[in-house]
Design an enzyme around this catalytic site. Structure first.
Site, PDB file in Angstrom:
ATOM      1  N   GLU A 106       0.856  -1.173   0.000  1.00 38.63           N
ATOM      2  CA  GLU A 106       0.000   0.000   0.000  1.00 38.63           C
ATOM      3  C   GLU A 106       0.895   1.227   0.000  1.00 38.63           C
ATOM      4  O   GLU A 106       1.935   1.231   0.653  1.00 38.63           O
ATOM      5  CB  GLU A 106      -0.908   0.046   1.240  1.00 38.63           C
ATOM      6  CG  GLU A 106      -1.998  -1.008   1.262  1.00 38.63           C
ATOM      7  CD  GLU A 106      -1.535  -2.358   1.791  1.00 38.63           C
ATOM      8  OE1 GLU A 106      -2.268  -3.345   1.590  1.00 38.63           O
ATOM      9  OE2 GLU A 106      -0.438  -2.437   2.385  1.00 38.63           O
ATOM     10  N   TYR A 118       7.891   2.353  -7.571  1.00 42.53           N
ATOM     11  CA  TYR A 118       7.277   1.026  -7.657  1.00 42.53           C
ATOM     12  C   TYR A 118       6.899   0.695  -9.101  1.00 42.53           C
ATOM     13  O   TYR A 118       7.106  -0.437  -9.559  1.00 42.53           O
ATOM     14  CB  TYR A 118       6.061   0.922  -6.736  1.00 42.53           C
ATOM     15  CG  TYR A 118       6.393   1.168  -5.281  1.00 42.53           C
ATOM     16  CD1 TYR A 118       7.519   0.602  -4.685  1.00 42.53           C
ATOM     17  CD2 TYR A 118       5.585   1.978  -4.492  1.00 42.53           C
ATOM     18  CE1 TYR A 118       7.827   0.838  -3.361  1.00 42.53           C
ATOM     19  CE2 TYR A 118       5.887   2.214  -3.158  1.00 42.53           C
ATOM     20  CZ  TYR A 118       7.005   1.652  -2.594  1.00 42.53           C
ATOM     21  OH  TYR A 118       7.314   1.893  -1.291  1.00 42.53           O
TER      22      TYR A 118
END
Length: 152
Positions: A106, A118
Site C-alpha cells: 500500500e 514502484y
C-alpha cells in the site's frame, strides 16, 4: 556514498532502524515492533548501510506464496540516490528465489515519488484502500507485482 551495502536485517540493526523510522514516518513502528519482526518467521527484512550506518530498510511478509511489503524507508538526506531502488531490487530478487507469486504493498495516494519507483519495478495499481493511514485518514493505492510461475 560508494560504500552502500544491502544485507538482511539483524537484531543488531533494530535500535538504529527504530530511530530511522521516527525520521521517515508520521506513525513510526516502535523498537519492540522491530524486535518482534526479527522473531517473525514470515518476515524478510533488508537494511541499507552507508559505511556501517543504517540509512534505509525494507521488508515483506512471506504469506502463502505472496509477499506483503510492510515498509520501505530511506533517511531523508539519502533519498534520490538509488537506495530505495536497491532495497526494492533486493526484495524482488528474494521473492523470485522464494518462488512467490506476487509482491503487494500500500502506498499513500499523495506519495507520487514512491509510486513512480514502484512502477519502475513493474508494480501496477490494482485497487485502493479508503482512509488507510491512521495519522490523517489518507487513502492508499494497492500496488502489485506478479511473477510468472517457474517451470519445475
Amino acid at each position: 556514498m560508494k560504500n552502500i551495502t544491502i544485507t538482511r536485517m539483524t537484531d543488531d540493526d533494530v535500535s538504529e532502524i527504530a530511530e530511522l523510522e521516527k525520521k521517515c514516518f508520521a506513525v513510526p513502528w516502535s523498537e519492540k515492533s522491530f524486535r518482534d519482526e526479527m522473531q517473525n518467521k514470515l518476515a524478510v527484512y533488508f537494511v541499507a548501510k552507508d559505511n556501517g550506518k543504517c540509512i534505509g530498510y525494507a521488508g515483506f511478509w512471506n504469506v502463502s506464496g505472496e509477499g506483503d511489503i510492510t515498509n520501505v524507508a530511506v533517511l531523508p538526506e539519502y533519498r534520490k540516490n538509488g537506495i530505495g531502488s536497491m532495497l526494492i531490487s533486493e526484495m524482488i530478487k528474494t521473492a523470485v528465489t522464494l518462488k512467490l507469486e506476487l509482491l503487494t504493498l500500500e502506498v499513500r495516494k499523495s506519495n507520487i515519488a514512491a509510486q513512480g519507483l514502484y512502477k519502475k519495478y513493474g508494480f501496477d495499481i490494482i485497487g485502493e484502500r479508503k482512509r488507510y493511514y491512521s495519522d490523517n485518514g489518507e487513502d492508499a493505492w494497492i500496488m502489485t507485482k506478479s511473477f510468472e510461475p517457474c517451470e519445475e
